[in-house]
Design a protein around this motif. Structure first.
Motif, mmCIF file in Angstrom:
data_model
loop_
_atom_site.group_PDB
_atom_site.id
_atom_site.type_symbol
_atom_site.label_atom_id
_atom_site.label_comp_id
_atom_site.label_asym_id
_atom_site.label_seq_id
_atom_site.Cartn_x
_atom_site.Cartn_y
_atom_site.Cartn_z
ATOM 1 N N ASP A 297 8.947 -21.933 2.358
ATOM 2 C CA ASP A 297 7.638 -21.767 2.491
ATOM 3 C C ASP A 297 6.933 -20.588 2.503
ATOM 4 N N VAL A 298 7.617 -19.711 3.311
ATOM 5 C CA VAL A 298 6.966 -18.385 3.671
ATOM 6 C C VAL A 298 7.985 -17.309 3.781
ATOM 7 N N ALA A 299 7.784 -16.291 3.246
ATOM 8 C CA ALA A 299 8.540 -15.022 3.364
ATOM 9 C C ALA A 299 7.850 -13.859 3.974
ATOM 10 N N VAL A 300 8.735 -13.087 4.959
ATOM 11 C CA VAL A 300 8.463 -12.049 5.434
ATOM 12 C C VAL A 300 9.072 -10.914 5.199
ATOM 13 N N ALA A 301 8.620 -9.702 4.832
ATOM 14 C CA ALA A 301 9.480 -8.506 4.414
ATOM 15 C C ALA A 301 8.774 -7.545 5.410
ATOM 16 N N ILE A 302 10.150 -6.336 5.522
ATOM 17 C CA ILE A 302 9.783 -5.484 6.487
ATOM 18 C C ILE A 302 10.517 -3.985 5.886
ATOM 19 N N SER A 303 9.586 -2.881 5.891
ATOM 20 C CA SER A 303 10.260 -1.716 5.525
ATOM 21 C C SER A 303 9.466 -0.759 6.200
ATOM 22 N N GLY A 304 10.471 0.443 6.719
ATOM 23 C CA GLY A 304 9.766 1.364 7.632
ATOM 24 C C GLY A 304 10.719 2.538 7.828
ATOM 25 N N ILE A 305 10.234 3.260 8.732
ATOM 26 C CA ILE A 305 11.010 4.665 8.880
ATOM 27 C C ILE A 305 11.391 4.549 10.317
ATOM 28 N N ALA A 306 12.574 4.385 10.760
ATOM 29 C CA ALA A 306 13.030 4.039 12.193
ATOM 30 C C ALA A 306 13.612 5.413 12.633
ATOM 31 N N GLY A 307 14.025 6.458 11.849
ATOM 32 C CA GLY A 307 14.223 7.851 12.102
ATOM 33 C C GLY A 307 15.641 7.952 12.656
ATOM 34 N N PRO A 308 16.008 9.206 12.994
ATOM 35 C CA PRO A 308 15.163 9.997 13.633
ATOM 36 C C PRO A 308 14.612 11.005 12.354
ATOM 37 N N ASP A 309 15.207 10.803 11.298
ATOM 38 C CA ASP A 309 14.605 11.631 10.037
ATOM 39 C C ASP A 309 13.871 10.694 9.115
ATOM 40 N N GLY A 310 13.333 11.209 8.311
ATOM 41 C CA GLY A 310 12.607 10.648 7.322
ATOM 42 C C GLY A 310 11.281 10.367 7.396
ATOM 43 N N GLY A 311 10.620 11.036 8.262
ATOM 44 C CA GLY A 311 9.147 10.941 8.436
ATOM 45 C C GLY A 311 8.508 12.092 7.902
ATOM 46 N N SER A 312 7.234 11.902 7.684
ATOM 47 C CA SER A 312 6.370 13.070 6.928
ATOM 48 C C SER A 312 4.907 12.849 7.839
ATOM 49 N N ALA A 313 4.040 14.041 7.401
ATOM 50 C CA ALA A 313 2.917 13.797 8.177
ATOM 51 C C ALA A 313 1.959 12.646 7.747
ATOM 52 N N LEU A 314 2.343 12.033 6.641
ATOM 53 C CA LEU A 314 1.415 10.743 6.366
ATOM 54 C C LEU A 314 1.988 9.518 6.832
ATOM 55 N N LYS A 315 3.379 9.581 6.591
ATOM 56 C CA LYS A 315 4.151 8.498 7.299
ATOM 57 C C LYS A 315 5.159 9.149 8.399
ATOM 58 N N PRO A 316 4.960 9.132 9.436
ATOM 59 C CA PRO A 316 5.721 9.287 10.466
ATOM 60 C C PRO A 316 6.871 8.507 10.875
ATOM 61 N N VAL A 317 7.824 9.143 11.670
ATOM 62 C CA VAL A 317 8.910 8.176 12.194
ATOM 63 C C VAL A 317 8.066 7.272 12.989
#
Length: 163
Positions: free
Chosen positions: A99-119
């Motif tokens: 009936d419901v769906a939840v989605a999650i995506s992110g940058i947990a680090g320690p690498d992969g971040g940027s100025a626009l999308k930090p860790v």
């Protein structure tokens, strides 16, 4: 004995109890949490009445193949974006009986971040059967290490699953 921290276990229990009482089932599309939300729910006895299914779509290819996220969305906005998580939630809802769906995506680090999308940047999406469009929200968990980002993201995702 629970494998989970007390706050996550208590919230997962509440998600199971309240959704069971509402007659509602849930599906998950996880990336940076790597299945932690599903693990939290399945730690609770009776979770089979509520949890329909879940996907851990860590790679961009998995998001496309398993959830139907268009490649041009990922190319234009990235995997950690409202547009991508919107499609992840929609894909999980369409591919499940939930009936419901939840989605999650992110940058947990320690690498992969940027100025626009930090860790610490994590985007959440929620799709509800019978509603036109999923909702999405971006959060920044500052001052957290990888484990802290994933923990906070798990708590937020569980909160989204409450009726």
């Amino acid at each position: 004995m629970s494998l989970l921290p007390d706050d996550i276990a208590a919230l997962a229990r509440r998600v199971i109890e309240e959704n069971r009482a509402a007659g509602r089932t849930v599906a998950l599309a996880e990336s940076c949490t790597g299945g932690l939300v599903a693990a939290a729910l399945t730690e609770i006895a009776g979770s089979s009445a509520v949890l329909d299914r879940g996907w851990v779509t860590y790679s961009n290819a998995a998001k496309q193949a398993e959830l139907g996220v268009p490649g041009d969305i990922i190319d234009a906005f990235g995997a950690v974006s409202v547009a991508c998580v919107f499609e992840m939630a929609r894909g999980a809802l369409e591919r499940s009986g939930a009936d419901v769906a939840v989605a999650i995506s992110g940058i947990a680090g320690p690498d992969g971040g940027s100025a626009l999308k930090p860790v610490g940047t994590v985007v959440f999406g929620k799709a509800v059967r019978g509603e036109d469009d999923p909702s999405a929200d971006e959060r920044l968990f500052e001052g957290e290490d990888r484990a802290g980002v994933r923990r906070q993201a798990t708590l937020c995702a569980l909160e989204l699953l409450l009726p």
